[in-house]
Design an enzyme around this catalytic site. Structure first.
Site, PDB file in Angstrom:
ATOM      1  N   TYR A   1      -3.688   3.502   7.713  1.00 39.01           N
ATOM      2  CA  TYR A   1      -4.905   2.693   7.846  1.00 39.01           C
ATOM      3  C   TYR A   1      -5.871   3.419   8.782  1.00 39.01           C
ATOM      4  O   TYR A   1      -5.955   4.630   8.769  1.00 39.01           O
ATOM      5  CB  TYR A   1      -4.581   1.275   8.314  1.00 39.01           C
ATOM      6  CG  TYR A   1      -3.658   0.556   7.341  1.00 39.01           C
ATOM      7  CD1 TYR A   1      -4.072   0.348   6.023  1.00 39.01           C
ATOM      8  CD2 TYR A   1      -2.402   0.125   7.710  1.00 39.01           C
ATOM      9  CE1 TYR A   1      -3.243  -0.295   5.116  1.00 39.01           C
ATOM     10  CE2 TYR A   1      -1.574  -0.531   6.810  1.00 39.01           C
ATOM     11  CZ  TYR A   1      -1.997  -0.725   5.514  1.00 39.01           C
ATOM     12  OH  TYR A   1      -1.186  -1.337   4.611  1.00 39.01           O
TER      13      TYR A   1
ATOM     14  N   SER B   1       0.792  -1.239   0.000  1.00 37.00           N
ATOM     15  CA  SER B   1       0.000   0.000   0.000  1.00 37.00           C
ATOM     16  C   SER B   1       0.820   1.284   0.000  1.00 37.00           C
ATOM     17  O   SER B   1       0.258   2.369  -0.163  1.00 37.00           O
ATOM     18  CB  SER B   1      -0.943   0.026   1.200  1.00 37.00           C
ATOM     19  OG  SER B   1      -2.081  -0.717   0.892  1.00 37.00           O
TER      20      SER B   1
ATOM     21  N   LYS C   1       0.293   3.487  -2.846  1.00 36.66           N
ATOM     22  CA  LYS C   1      -0.922   4.303  -3.068  1.00 36.66           C
ATOM     23  C   LYS C   1      -0.668   5.808  -3.231  1.00 36.66           C
ATOM     24  O   LYS C   1      -1.169   6.408  -4.180  1.00 36.66           O
ATOM     25  CB  LYS C   1      -1.933   4.025  -1.952  1.00 36.66           C
ATOM     26  CG  LYS C   1      -2.544   2.621  -2.060  1.00 36.66           C
ATOM     27  CD  LYS C   1      -3.354   2.245  -0.832  1.00 36.66           C
ATOM     28  CE  LYS C   1      -3.984   0.864  -0.988  1.00 36.66           C
ATOM     29  NZ  LYS C   1      -4.578   0.377   0.267  1.00 36.66           N
TER      30      LYS C   1
ATOM     31  N   VAL D   1       1.271  -3.666   3.898  1.00 39.61           N
ATOM     32  CA  VAL D   1       1.264  -4.962   4.586  1.00 39.61           C
ATOM     33  C   VAL D   1       2.534  -5.766   4.321  1.00 39.61           C
ATOM     34  O   VAL D   1       2.738  -6.812   4.931  1.00 39.61           O
ATOM     35  CB  VAL D   1       0.006  -5.808   4.236  1.00 39.61           C
ATOM     36  CG1 VAL D   1      -1.253  -5.160   4.782  1.00 39.61           C
ATOM     37  CG2 VAL D   1      -0.096  -6.063   2.748  1.00 39.61           C
TER      38      VAL D   1
ATOM     39  N   TYR E   1      -2.981  -2.885 -10.562  1.00 39.00           N
ATOM     40  CA  TYR E   1      -2.905  -2.638  -9.114  1.00 39.00           C
ATOM     41  C   TYR E   1      -2.087  -3.743  -8.416  1.00 39.00           C
ATOM     42  O   TYR E   1      -1.223  -3.448  -7.581  1.00 39.00           O
ATOM     43  CB  TYR E   1      -4.325  -2.560  -8.528  1.00 39.00           C
ATOM     44  CG  TYR E   1      -4.352  -2.467  -7.019  1.00 39.00           C
ATOM     45  CD1 TYR E   1      -3.918  -1.322  -6.356  1.00 39.00           C
ATOM     46  CD2 TYR E   1      -4.800  -3.542  -6.243  1.00 39.00           C
ATOM     47  CE1 TYR E   1      -3.925  -1.249  -4.967  1.00 39.00           C
ATOM     48  CE2 TYR E   1      -4.821  -3.478  -4.857  1.00 39.00           C
ATOM     49  CZ  TYR E   1      -4.380  -2.324  -4.227  1.00 39.00           C
ATOM     50  OH  TYR E   1      -4.385  -2.258  -2.848  1.00 39.00           O
TER      51      TYR E   1
HETATM   52  N1  GLU Z   1      -1.970  -5.465  -2.205  1.00 41.63           N
HETATM   53  C1  GLU Z   1      -2.560  -5.311  -0.924  1.00 41.63           C
HETATM   54  C2  GLU Z   1      -4.068  -5.317  -1.004  1.00 41.63           C
HETATM   55  O1  GLU Z   1      -4.633  -4.654  -1.806  1.00 41.63           O
HETATM   56  C3  GLU Z   1      -2.071  -4.034  -0.316  1.00 41.63           C
HETATM   57  C4  GLU Z   1      -2.604  -3.908   1.052  1.00 41.63           C
HETATM   58  C5  GLU Z   1      -1.832  -3.013   1.940  1.00 41.63           C
HETATM   59  O2  GLU Z   1      -0.621  -2.941   1.920  1.00 41.63           O
HETATM   60  O3  GLU Z   1      -2.537  -2.353   2.715  1.00 41.63           O
HETATM   61  O4  GLU Z   1      -4.730  -6.020  -0.286  1.00 41.63           O
END
Ligand code: GLU
Length: 429
Positions: free
Chosen positions: A241, A64, A67, A259, A189
């Site tokens: 988060y 993430s 993002k 994550v 993604y």
């Molecule tokens: N590829 C993971 C997902 O979309 C990233 C999640 C994350 O790092 O929060 O579930």
């Protein structure tokens, strides 16, 4: 001298190395195959010098932390209006993979939850998924200052198990948020989440944001300051988060976690931090990563809302060169608040002089707001029957194009200005 900073980092890392709380992410099966004790910490100064401690060369997937970068790229390529029409900027307080949109707009609440991140991918231009991914891959690499690779096993693992994200993408399609096929967007993604970075790459990417879009190591501008400002804003409000509020209070750095165990944190204008430790807490944040950032912020005083000093000490000296002529020497970075204080001081002293000389040669940086205010000072003084001279040898306040408007009041040295002021007073008695 660099050893001092190195010692700080090693010490902070050592303090938390014994922590074994948390668990590695396993909902993407391949993510469970990492060394849970891996622990790297890197810090990049705003001029690109990198300090590393522990496993700073270990690669892990960005997840993430991708993002804010894809969001920045979408803003850069598609423009703010197009992006704002599809993705909000409100913290959701929800889990990162919540299947949700805003009740009223029916668009994702922000770009830091999966719904917003998937929408951001679809806003990156590209005729095919490969083109789109190519653009993203190139952008992340430019921010890191090296060509980043993909972890194909993690990509395949997430693609095989990503039902939740599929649900989100199809929901977005039903609300008209995705401009493309959900599976094509998801493929990009999943690939972006599988890009491999080290904590040092993260520190360099963070430093690129800290520098307003210029990678300090390569000197290359990757995006503009307005885009970075927006990306950092959503990192502040939604980056950690559903623990964003806690994070802002305790650490106070725009940040994003993933994550894969990484955390990126930015002190605008000053530095970038990257941490890696894959043991995650219940919210999905790296346990040791959060602790390290907390310690760094406390020990090095990095909280971005720390009020260390008044930010408007712009007047360095104030004195009279002769009766009726007062000099104001300015220094430092001059922004709105500093310029406001300068104008107020000059205004307050008005009965003490006939000519005020503003000496700005020691000003380092000045923004448009401050420039306009200082440039407007003369009109205000004239209205009050006074005169304002400007010593501005490097055209910080008066742009070369408008120099003729300042004919007779613009000088290169303080001596010239003082001499002209004396002559003028003699002439006018
Ligand atoms: N590829 C993971 C997902 O979309 C990233 C999640 C994350 O790092 O929060 O579930």
């Amino acid at each position: 001298m660099a050893e001092l900073v190195q010692q700080y980092l090693d010490q902070i890392r050592d303090e938390h190395a014994g922590v074994t709380d948390g668990a590695v992410a396993s909902y993407i099966p391949e993510l469970a195959n990492v060394d849970p004790m891996g622990f790297g910490l890197s810090l990049s100064s705003s001029d690109g010098f990198v300090y590393e401690s522990g496993d700073a060369a270990t690669e892990f997937t960005i997840q993430s932390i991708s993002k804010p970068f894809t969001y920045a790229l979408a803003l850069d390529q598609a423009g703010h209006d197009a992006v704002d029409a599809k993705i909000g900027v409100e913290p959701s307080g929800e889990a990162f993979n919540e299947i949700s949109v805003d009740d009223t707009t029916k668009t994702p609440k922000n770009p830091m939850i999966n719904a917003g991140a998937i929408a951001a991918v679809s806003l990156v231009p590209g005729a095919t998924p490969d083109d789109r991914f190519g653009c993203i891959h190139e952008f992340y690499s430019a921010c890191a200052g090296r060509r980043l690779d993909i972890d194909h096993a993690v990509y395949a693992s997430e693609k095989a198990t990503g039902s939740r994200n599929r649900a989100i993408a199809y929901m977005l399609q039903s609300f008209g948020v995705l401009g493309d096929e959900p599976d094509d967007v998801l493929d990009v993604y999943f690939r972006q989440c599988s890009i491999k970075v080290t904590s040092t790459d993260l520190a360099r990417m963070a430093a690129t944001l800290a520098r307003g879009g210029i990678n300090p190591a390569t000197g290359r501008r990757v995006t503009d300051a307005k885009v970075v400002q927006r990306a950092l804003s959503v990192m502040v409000t939604c980056g950690m988060y559903d623990a964003a509020g806690d994070w802002v209070s305790a650490v106070g750095l725009p940040a994003k976690s993933g994550v894969g165990g990484g955390i990126i944190a930015v002190l605008p204008g000053q530095l970038g931090i990257g941490v890696y430790s894959p043991l995650l807490d219940a919210k999905g944040n790296s346990v040791r990563g959060v602790r390290v950032c907390r310690s760094l912020s406390e020990k090095l005083g990095l909280h971005f809302l720390t009020v260390t000093r008044e930010s408007c000490s712009a007047i360095r000296a104030r004195y009279d060169v002769c009766d009726g002529v007062r000099v104001y020497e300015l220094h430092g970075d001059l922004l709105f608040a500093g310029a406001e204080q300068v104008l107020r001081t000059i205004e307050r002293d008005r009965d003490d002089y006939r000519i005020a000389i503003l000496e700005v040669s020691r000003v380092d940086d000045i923004n448009d707001a401050a420039r306009e205010m200082l440039a407007g000072m003369r009109t205000v003084l004239n209205t009050a029957g006074k005169e304002g001279f400007l010593v501005d040898p490097d055209n910080k306040v008066v742009r070369p194009a408008s120099e003729q408007d300042y004919d007779a009041v613009l000088f290169s040295t303080l001596d010239d200005a003082a001499e002209a002021a004396r002559r003028r007073l003699d002439r006018h008695g």
